[in-house]
Design a protein around this motif. Structure first.
Motif, PDB file in Angstrom:
ATOM      1  N   TRP A 253      -0.506 -32.878  15.335  1.00  0.00           N
ATOM      2  CA  TRP A 253      -1.502 -33.218  16.361  1.00  0.00           C
ATOM      3  C   TRP A 253      -0.893 -34.072  17.469  1.00  0.00           C
ATOM      4  N   MET A 254       0.097 -34.896  17.129  1.00  0.00           N
ATOM      5  CA  MET A 254       0.820 -35.636  18.165  1.00  0.00           C
ATOM      6  C   MET A 254       1.551 -34.659  19.071  1.00  0.00           C
ATOM      7  N   GLU A 255       2.197 -33.674  18.468  1.00  0.00           N
ATOM      8  CA  GLU A 255       2.893 -32.664  19.259  1.00  0.00           C
ATOM      9  C   GLU A 255       1.928 -31.942  20.188  1.00  0.00           C
ATOM     10  N   THR A 256       0.775 -31.556  19.672  1.00  0.00           N
ATOM     11  CA  THR A 256      -0.226 -30.881  20.495  1.00  0.00           C
ATOM     12  C   THR A 256      -0.654 -31.765  21.655  1.00  0.00           C
ATOM     13  N   GLY A 257      -0.880 -33.045  21.395  1.00  0.00           N
ATOM     14  CA  GLY A 257      -1.273 -33.971  22.452  1.00  0.00           C
ATOM     15  C   GLY A 257      -0.209 -34.111  23.524  1.00  0.00           C
ATOM     16  N   VAL A 258       1.045 -34.235  23.104  1.00  0.00           N
ATOM     17  CA  VAL A 258       2.151 -34.349  24.063  1.00  0.00           C
ATOM     18  C   VAL A 258       2.244 -33.075  24.896  1.00  0.00           C
ATOM     19  N   LEU A 259       2.178 -31.928  24.244  1.00  0.00           N
ATOM     20  CA  LEU A 259       2.269 -30.666  24.983  1.00  0.00           C
ATOM     21  C   LEU A 259       1.087 -30.490  25.933  1.00  0.00           C
ATOM     22  N   ASP A 260      -0.096 -30.932  25.523  1.00  0.00           N
ATOM     23  CA  ASP A 260      -1.260 -30.888  26.417  1.00  0.00           C
ATOM     24  C   ASP A 260      -0.997 -31.683  27.692  1.00  0.00           C
ATOM     25  N   ALA A 261      -0.308 -32.805  27.537  1.00  0.00           N
ATOM     26  CA  ALA A 261      -0.015 -33.661  28.699  1.00  0.00           C
ATOM     27  C   ALA A 261       1.011 -33.027  29.629  1.00  0.00           C
ATOM     28  N   LEU A 262       1.826 -32.135  29.090  1.00  0.00           N
ATOM     29  CA  LEU A 262       2.917 -31.559  29.882  1.00  0.00           C
ATOM     30  C   LEU A 262       2.528 -30.301  30.647  1.00  0.00           C
ATOM     31  N   VAL A 263       1.353 -29.760  30.395  1.00  0.00           N
ATOM     32  CA  VAL A 263       0.943 -28.534  31.075  1.00  0.00           C
ATOM     33  C   VAL A 263      -0.146 -28.826  32.103  1.00  0.00           C
ATOM     34  N   GLY A 264      -0.291 -27.938  33.027  1.00  0.00           N
ATOM     35  CA  GLY A 264      -1.349 -28.056  34.018  1.00  0.00           C
ATOM     36  C   GLY A 264      -0.889 -28.713  35.294  1.00  0.00           C
ATOM     37  N   PRO A 265      -1.758 -28.691  36.284  1.00  0.00           N
ATOM     38  CA  PRO A 265      -1.395 -29.209  37.602  1.00  0.00           C
ATOM     39  C   PRO A 265      -1.180 -30.723  37.636  1.00  0.00           C
ATOM     40  N   ASP A 266      -1.784 -31.435  36.722  1.00  0.00           N
ATOM     41  CA  ASP A 266      -1.613 -32.896  36.684  1.00  0.00           C
ATOM     42  C   ASP A 266      -0.778 -33.281  35.468  1.00  0.00           C
ATOM     43  N   SER A 267       0.326 -32.553  35.270  1.00  0.00           N
ATOM     44  CA  SER A 267       1.156 -32.763  34.087  1.00  0.00           C
ATOM     45  C   SER A 267       1.788 -34.153  34.089  1.00  0.00           C
ATOM     46  N   ALA A 268       2.225 -34.534  32.909  1.00  0.00           N
ATOM     47  CA  ALA A 268       2.769 -35.873  32.681  1.00  0.00           C
ATOM     48  C   ALA A 268       4.123 -36.049  33.353  1.00  0.00           C
TER      49      ALA A 268
END
Length: 137
Positions: free
Chosen positions: A86-101
């Motif tokens: 779930w940590m991995e999923t959260g990190v990957l969620d932050a890295l995708v999209g127009p407002d990525s990390a």
């Protein structure tokens, strides 16, 4: 600012998963405050609800500072397989999209030289999630 921090610290201890998620998001901006860092460590390893782990991980990755990624790396050392997933999923969620990390991979590279074994091992794990490439899940 002090009121928001105090409120988030209180929410981090709530029996309500949604309040703990809100606390994780709010506290991510305060990783430099020891009480917030301690609460975030607990939220990353939440045993009650995976949404808390996922959302807190995403919030910390979105902040993308050395302190926030270091907390993630340390938490990985104490995580079970489900929490790490779930940590991995959260990190990957932050890295995708127009407002990525920010560049989490770059921060992990810096943390790979941390003298604390759990930090550099956790950073290597996070780096493997990002495939080592900026902005690439």
């Amino acid at each position: 600012m002090v009121g928001r921090l105090a409120s988030a610290l209180t929410e981090a201890l709530s029996p309500s998963w949604s309040q703990r998620v809100r606390a994780g998001r709010a506290l991510a901006a305060y990783t430099h405050v020891p009480e917030a860092a301690e609460a975030l460590a607990g939220l990353l390893l939440d045993t009650e609800d995976t949404a808390v782990t996922r959302q807190t991980s995403e919030a910390l990755a979105r902040v993308g500072t050395t302190a926030s990624v270091r907390l993630l790396a340390l938490a990985i050392a104490g995580a079970d397989d489900s929490q790490a997933d779930w940590m991995e999923t959260g990190v990957l969620d932050a890295l995708v999209g127009p407002d990525s990390a920010p560049d989490v991979a770059m921060v992990c590279g810096q943390l790979s030289r941390d003298p604390e074994a759990a930090v550099h091992q956790g950073a290597a794990e996070i780096l493997s999630w990002t495939d080592g490439r900026p902005g690439r899940p």
